[in-house]
Design an enzyme around this catalytic site. Sequence first.
Site, PDB file in Angstrom:
ATOM      1  CB  THR A 207      -0.853   0.011   1.302  1.00 23.23           C
ATOM      2  OG1 THR A 207      -1.879  -0.970   1.201  1.00 23.23           O
ATOM      3  CG2 THR A 207      -1.497   1.337   1.596  1.00 23.23           C
ATOM      4  NE  ARG A 235      -9.104  -7.584   1.020  1.00 25.95           N
ATOM      5  CZ  ARG A 235      -8.101  -6.761   1.285  1.00 25.95           C
ATOM      6  NH1 ARG A 235      -7.795  -5.778   0.478  1.00 25.95           N
ATOM      7  NH2 ARG A 235      -7.380  -6.934   2.385  1.00 25.95           N
ATOM      8  CB  VAL A 236     -13.813  -3.244   0.466  1.00 24.75           C
ATOM      9  CG1 VAL A 236     -13.345  -1.838   0.811  1.00 24.75           C
ATOM     10  CG2 VAL A 236     -14.789  -3.221  -0.704  1.00 24.75           C
ATOM     11  N   GLY A 237     -10.559  -3.588   1.320  1.00 23.54           N
ATOM     12  CA  GLY A 237      -9.627  -3.626   2.452  1.00 23.54           C
ATOM     13  C   GLY A 237      -9.826  -2.445   3.382  1.00 23.54           C
ATOM     14  CB  THR A 257       1.016  -0.069   4.994  1.00 20.24           C
ATOM     15  OG1 THR A 257       1.486  -1.176   4.228  1.00 20.24           O
ATOM     16  CG2 THR A 257       2.088   0.317   5.991  1.00 20.24           C
ATOM     17  N   GLY A 260      -5.112  -5.889   5.531  1.00 16.59           N
ATOM     18  CA  GLY A 260      -6.288  -5.035   5.609  1.00 16.59           C
ATOM     19  C   GLY A 260      -7.362  -5.532   6.563  1.00 16.59           C
TER      20      GLY A 260
HETATM   21  N1  GLY Z   1      -3.798  -2.772   3.431  1.00 14.02           N
HETATM   22  C1  GLY Z   1      -4.248  -2.893   2.117  1.00 14.02           C
HETATM   23  C2  GLY Z   1      -5.313  -3.892   1.952  1.00 14.02           C
HETATM   24  O1  GLY Z   1      -5.364  -4.860   2.688  1.00 14.02           O
HETATM   25  O2  GLY Z   1      -6.120  -3.752   1.054  1.00 14.02           O
END
Ligand code: GLY
Length: 337
Positions: A207, A235-237, A257, A260
Amino acid sequence: MRRITTFFILSFFLILSGCQLQESQVGEPPQKEWSIALHGGAGYVSKDMPEDRKEAYMQSLEEALAIGSEILENGGTALDAIEKTVNYLEDNEMFNAGKGAVFTAEGKNELDAAIMDGSTLNAGAITGVTTVKNPISLARKVMTDSKHVFFAADGAETYADQTDVERVDPSYFYTERRYESLKRAQAEEQSSSLIETDDQKAWKYGTVGAVAKDKNGNLAAATSTGGMTNKRYGRVGDVPIIGSGTYANDLVAVSATGWGEKIMLNVSAHTLAAYMEYKGVTLQESMNYLVDDVLEPGDAGFIAVDKYGNFSMKTNTGSMFRAAADSEGNKEVAIWE
Ligand code: GLY
């Protein structure tokens, strides 16, 4: 007699206001005019990486830092500094955001980003975009030009159509390195080994982000990512979830970072800010609490800047690409430790 009385009354009020001024200054650390911190992802990068690759990472971090520092030194806003810094990282295919975004299980690149203005508590976020070259710039438009905070997938693309943000064909995001990672991730998913290799661990991470305090004392945070290699449909992080991967108020600005799902479940960026506010602890104490006590080893890393211009960067993974600088000449650029 009246003159003497007036003199004593005036002296009394002058002494009193002097005491109050001193009291309000007690415990306030000296302010730095500006400061900035950025990350290019936490994870498990091997110290044995080829020297030229290590140098390329260090140089990229230096260049990104110089962009934000120059804006802040010239009196620019924290929002401009973090947007331009993140734009540079998004355009640099070494990092998992923009051009260097990782692939989904379906072989696509779906990008997430969020930005937050600590002075207004306004924020903008997008998830699952496939044609926006610099997702952080679209997130900023959502914050400033839209009455909503968060647009997803097709809706985010429709919103992008109404702006002047640069668009690209989805093939722009193809890089051989990331595609190979997807193929390896999918092959190893089929294997029965329970031991996770560093390569497998790396699929969860990456990230980019930046946080800053400007000369007007405003704080802001920005985060942008391709998410997780081999991520499933929709999928959303943590990144676009305000308070999880990205948060800013008038006390602190935070960008996360790492893994997620873990960052989200601990509402991590807001937890750092809330612990400072409710407990009255310093930025470093709150960072230690979040990274060492709230999250588990291997979960995540964070960068943050507080209202005094102090910066803090910490991870509980093996590495974190990071850099920071302030108006006092303090500077740090590092990958490990
Ligand atoms: N930290 C980025 C994600 O998991 O989408």
